[in-house]
Design a protein around this motif. Structure first.
Motif, mmCIF file in Angstrom:
data_model
loop_
_atom_site.group_PDB
_atom_site.id
_atom_site.type_symbol
_atom_site.label_atom_id
_atom_site.label_comp_id
_atom_site.label_asym_id
_atom_site.label_seq_id
_atom_site.Cartn_x
_atom_site.Cartn_y
_atom_site.Cartn_z
ATOM 1 N N ARG A 134 7.024 3.833 -5.725
ATOM 2 C CA ARG A 134 5.988 3.730 -4.695
ATOM 3 C C ARG A 134 5.423 2.319 -4.683
ATOM 4 O O ARG A 134 5.266 1.682 -5.705
ATOM 5 C CB ARG A 134 4.876 4.726 -4.957
ATOM 6 C CG ARG A 134 5.300 6.162 -4.693
ATOM 7 C CD ARG A 134 4.231 7.144 -4.977
ATOM 8 N NE ARG A 134 3.145 6.966 -3.996
ATOM 9 C CZ ARG A 134 1.945 7.488 -4.134
ATOM 10 N NH1 ARG A 134 1.659 8.200 -5.190
ATOM 11 N NH2 ARG A 134 1.029 7.288 -3.229
ATOM 12 N N GLY A 135 5.131 1.829 -3.482
ATOM 13 C CA GLY A 135 4.567 0.489 -3.359
ATOM 14 C C GLY A 135 5.614 -0.606 -3.356
ATOM 15 O O GLY A 135 5.282 -1.785 -3.426
ATOM 16 N N PRO A 159 0.852 -1.196 0.000
ATOM 17 C CA PRO A 159 0.000 0.000 0.000
ATOM 18 C C PRO A 159 0.890 1.249 0.000
ATOM 19 O O PRO A 159 1.936 1.261 0.654
ATOM 20 C CB PRO A 159 -0.769 -0.107 1.322
ATOM 21 C CG PRO A 159 -0.583 -1.497 1.798
ATOM 22 C CD PRO A 159 0.649 -2.033 1.171
ATOM 23 N N PHE A 160 0.499 2.257 -0.737
ATOM 24 C CA PHE A 160 1.324 3.470 -0.852
ATOM 25 C C PHE A 160 1.494 4.189 0.480
ATOM 26 O O PHE A 160 2.473 4.881 0.692
ATOM 27 C CB PHE A 160 0.726 4.438 -1.868
ATOM 28 C CG PHE A 160 0.835 3.960 -3.294
ATOM 29 C CD1 PHE A 160 1.646 2.902 -3.657
ATOM 30 C CD2 PHE A 160 0.118 4.594 -4.290
ATOM 31 C CE1 PHE A 160 1.747 2.474 -4.966
ATOM 32 C CE2 PHE A 160 0.213 4.180 -5.610
ATOM 33 C CZ PHE A 160 1.033 3.124 -5.944
ATOM 34 N N ASN A 161 0.540 4.031 1.383
ATOM 35 C CA ASN A 161 0.588 4.772 2.646
ATOM 36 C C ASN A 161 1.164 3.949 3.798
ATOM 37 O O ASN A 161 1.054 4.351 4.948
ATOM 38 C CB ASN A 161 -0.800 5.283 3.012
ATOM 39 C CG ASN A 161 -1.797 4.158 3.177
ATOM 40 O OD1 ASN A 161 -1.509 2.995 2.873
ATOM 41 N ND2 ASN A 161 -2.988 4.494 3.640
ATOM 42 N N ILE A 162 1.816 2.838 3.532
ATOM 43 C CA ILE A 162 2.396 2.018 4.597
ATOM 44 C C ILE A 162 3.601 2.742 5.216
ATOM 45 O O ILE A 162 4.337 3.437 4.517
ATOM 46 C CB ILE A 162 2.790 0.610 4.097
ATOM 47 C CG1 ILE A 162 3.023 -0.328 5.281
ATOM 48 C CG2 ILE A 162 4.003 0.674 3.187
ATOM 49 C CD1 ILE A 162 3.026 -1.796 4.907
ATOM 50 N N THR A 163 3.753 2.613 6.523
ATOM 51 C CA THR A 163 4.844 3.290 7.217
ATOM 52 C C THR A 163 5.984 2.311 7.500
ATOM 53 O O THR A 163 5.801 1.097 7.451
ATOM 54 C CB THR A 163 4.355 3.874 8.557
ATOM 55 O OG1 THR A 163 3.975 2.791 9.412
ATOM 56 C CG2 THR A 163 3.193 4.831 8.360
ATOM 57 N N SER A 164 7.127 2.852 7.843
ATOM 58 C CA SER A 164 8.279 2.020 8.203
ATOM 59 C C SER A 164 7.967 1.189 9.441
ATOM 60 O O SER A 164 8.372 0.026 9.525
ATOM 61 C CB SER A 164 9.500 2.888 8.480
ATOM 62 O OG SER A 164 9.890 3.549 7.309
ATOM 63 N N LYS A 204 8.005 8.413 -7.720
ATOM 64 C CA LYS A 204 6.833 8.094 -8.538
ATOM 65 C C LYS A 204 6.886 6.666 -9.075
ATOM 66 O O LYS A 204 5.873 5.970 -9.092
ATOM 67 C CB LYS A 204 6.759 9.093 -9.693
ATOM 68 C CG LYS A 204 5.398 9.274 -10.258
ATOM 69 C CD LYS A 204 5.390 10.414 -11.262
ATOM 70 C CE LYS A 204 3.985 10.962 -11.385
ATOM 71 N NZ LYS A 204 3.906 12.119 -12.223
ATOM 72 N N ASN A 238 9.747 5.860 -2.416
ATOM 73 C CA ASN A 238 8.900 7.047 -2.277
ATOM 74 C C ASN A 238 8.838 7.864 -3.564
ATOM 75 O O ASN A 238 8.145 8.855 -3.621
ATOM 76 C CB ASN A 238 9.359 7.921 -1.107
ATOM 77 C CG ASN A 238 10.812 8.304 -1.208
ATOM 78 O OD1 ASN A 238 11.467 8.026 -2.206
ATOM 79 N ND2 ASN A 238 11.324 8.946 -0.175
ATOM 80 N N GLU A 293 5.081 -0.005 10.380
ATOM 81 C CA GLU A 293 4.236 -1.136 9.977
ATOM 82 C C GLU A 293 5.063 -2.210 9.263
ATOM 83 O O GLU A 293 4.838 -3.406 9.470
ATOM 84 C CB GLU A 293 3.098 -0.649 9.075
ATOM 85 C CG GLU A 293 2.086 0.200 9.800
ATOM 86 C CD GLU A 293 1.108 0.903 8.871
ATOM 87 O OE1 GLU A 293 -0.042 1.097 9.292
ATOM 88 O OE2 GLU A 293 1.497 1.258 7.745
#
Length: 125
Positions: A59-60, A29-34, A56, A54, A36
């Motif tokens: 991402r992912g 997921p693009f919004n996953i954090t380190s 273009k 991060n 997580e």
């Protein structure tokens, strides 16, 4: 989990040549954090480093580096196809040869040289 890792080591199991400590993870997921990522991948062993893409075009994706090769193997075995935020992870061993094929500089230099010869462009002063 630890017992499975220990049994792998006791049996002196010979690992396939593509197995290494560095994993390449896709379809994140693009919004996953380190944090997580550490929660998900840290269950399988000590992690040296995680690099999240991060840009273009990155991402992912992420690189996960384990301290131990057997921990990396366990993570690949358990996390390939793992569902995170309705996305199924693709966890692969990082292979330098496959990644560097994308950037085959020698081939590009040869193409440039041919074009320069064709159009009479000289790079020498």
């Amino acid at each position: 989990m630890a017992a499975a890792t220990i049994s792998l080591r006791k049996g002196n199991t010979r690992l396939p040549p593509e197995v290494n400590r560095v994993l390449y993870v896709r379809n994140l997921p693009f919004n996953i954090t380190s944090e997580e990522m550490y929660d998900i991948f840290g269950k399988y062993g000590a992690i040296r480093q995680i690099r999240l893409g991060n840009g273009k075009d990155t991402r992912g994706t992420a690189f996960v580096v384990y301290e131990d090769i057997y921990d990396a193997k366990t993570a690949v075995d358990h996390l390939s196809g793992f569902n995170v935020a309705n996305r199924y992870l693709i966890v692969l061993y990082y292979q330098q040869a496959k990644m560097s094929k994308k950037f085959d500089y020698k081939k590009k230099e040869d193409e440039i040289t041919k074009l320069q010869e064709k159009y009479g462009v000289s790079t020498k002063d």
